[in-house]
Design a protein around this motif. Structure first.
Motif, PDB file in Angstrom:
ATOM      1  N   ALA A   1      -5.544   3.473  14.042  1.00 46.64           N
ATOM      2  CA  ALA A   1      -6.335   2.259  14.221  1.00 46.64           C
ATOM      3  C   ALA A   1      -6.029   1.308  13.089  1.00 46.64           C
ATOM      4  N   GLY A   2      -6.339   0.038  13.324  1.00 43.97           N
ATOM      5  CA  GLY A   2      -6.103  -0.946  12.279  1.00 43.97           C
ATOM      6  C   GLY A   2      -6.629  -2.306  12.655  1.00 43.97           C
ATOM      7  N   GLY A   3      -6.602  -3.190  11.684  1.00 46.61           N
ATOM      8  CA  GLY A   3      -7.025  -4.567  11.895  1.00 46.61           C
ATOM      9  C   GLY A   3      -5.908  -5.519  11.538  1.00 46.61           C
ATOM     10  N   ALA A   4      -5.882  -6.672  12.213  1.00 47.23           N
ATOM     11  CA  ALA A   4      -4.857  -7.681  11.946  1.00 47.23           C
ATOM     12  C   ALA A   4      -5.474  -9.065  12.044  1.00 47.23           C
ATOM     13  N   ARG A   5      -4.895  -9.988  11.300  1.00 43.44           N
ATOM     14  CA  ARG A   5      -5.282 -11.388  11.441  1.00 43.44           C
ATOM     15  C   ARG A   5      -4.031 -12.220  11.632  1.00 43.44           C
TER      16      ARG A   5
END
Length: 304
Positions: free
Chosen positions: A161-165
């Motif tokens: 899992a991860g987050g990105a902008r």
């Protein structure tokens, strides 16, 4: 903006995935086709996707282990490629944006991991997207979170899992200015590759100076970690440098993490070289990267 309106026909979404050829390299931000892992991505729900990835038996940077298990970084790199491909192809993110990874985590089930067969392992990925953020107008996606389950032979063996902008060119230039896009490697001493679980000196990403361990690639044009020029140290290079730091700190005993996470607190610049701090607690390694303006990334790696 409704990011779920582009769901494909249900019959197409349920059809078999293909491992015949890779997706376009530009849509996963790779220059070398050899580094593209995704072969097919299909939408089957508003924010749900099925994907195929081919993990080669002979990846030059992440070779299989002696027991034929793939490198855990194949999980993370597949997540990274999905985190770029899906927004560009399915969520109307324009190709000119810059994608920044804010955090990443992974977890392997060592009892279920596939062994590399002849050729490549055919990996199925089930990806879900959430946490969508848009700009003030509500028309451009500026951030998301993604979770991916990894299956081989119909059996789940990993999660990530991860987050990105996402920043448009103007905002990115305003944020970064004229940051250096590359830095030459210094002549500092390096650990032996074998101590880090490596076979080749160009894969070493750390050096030693006055008792400090530095983020200092032996090959600033490494075909995987620096596949294209960047104005900061890429997240995959940070993760591998952290793994190498744990391997060195453990005397070569801890080399293959089975779970972990990393959070990027700010950009890690090419220069001055970031100092890597690492501490061990049993079979868990904690790490952080520091530069002159403070800590840039931190995380933990766990070993079986």
């Amino acid at each position: 903006m409704d990011f779920g309106q582009r769901t494909q026909d249900s019959r197409e979404s349920l059809s078999s995935l293909s491992w015949s050829r890779t997706v376009e390299r530009e849509l996963v931000h790779r220059i070398s086709v050899a580094e593209v892992l995704l072969t097919d991505v299909r939408q089957y729900g508003p924010l749900a996707f099925r994907a195929a990835a081919a993990w080669t038996r002979s990846h030059p940077t992440f070779p299989r282990g002696r027991d034929d298990r793939h490198s855990p970084w194949m999980v993370v790199e597949t997540l990274r490629q999905l985190g770029i491909y899906i927004p560009l192809r399915h969520l109307d993110v324009p190709p000119t944006v810059r994608c920044l990874i804010s955090d990443v985590s992974f977890d392997l089930d060592v009892s279920a991991e596939p062994r590399a067969p002849h050729g490549a392992s055919e990996i199925t990925c089930l990806a879900t997207v959430g946490g969508l953020r848009t700009d003030r107008t509500g028309t451009m996606l500026t951030g998301l979170r993604m979770r991916v389950d990894f299956l081989a032979g119909g059996r789940t063996f990993a999660h990530a899992a991860g987050g990105a902008r996402f920043l448009d060119a103007g905002r990115y230039t305003q944020l970064r200015g004229r940051a250096a896009t590359a830095v030459a490697s210094g002549g500092r001493p390096r650990p032996e590759p074998a101590l880090l679980g490596l076979e080749s000196e160009p894969d070493v990403l750390v050096s030693l100076e006055d008792g400090d361990l530095l983020m200092d690639p032996a090959d600033p044009r490494h075909p995987f970690f620096f596949d294209h020029g960047t104005d900061h140290v890429p997240g995959m290079a940070l993760l591998e440098a952290a793994r190498q730091a744990v391997a060195l700190r453990s005397g070569g005993h801890l080399v293959r993490p089975v779970s972990g996470r990393m959070t990027a607190l700010r950009f890690t610049e090419h220069t001055p070289h970031a100092v890597i701090h690492c501490s061990l607690h049993g079979r868990t390694g904690f790490f952080s990267f520091r530069q002159s303006d403070g800590q840039t990334a931190e995380g933990v790696l766990r070993y079986s």
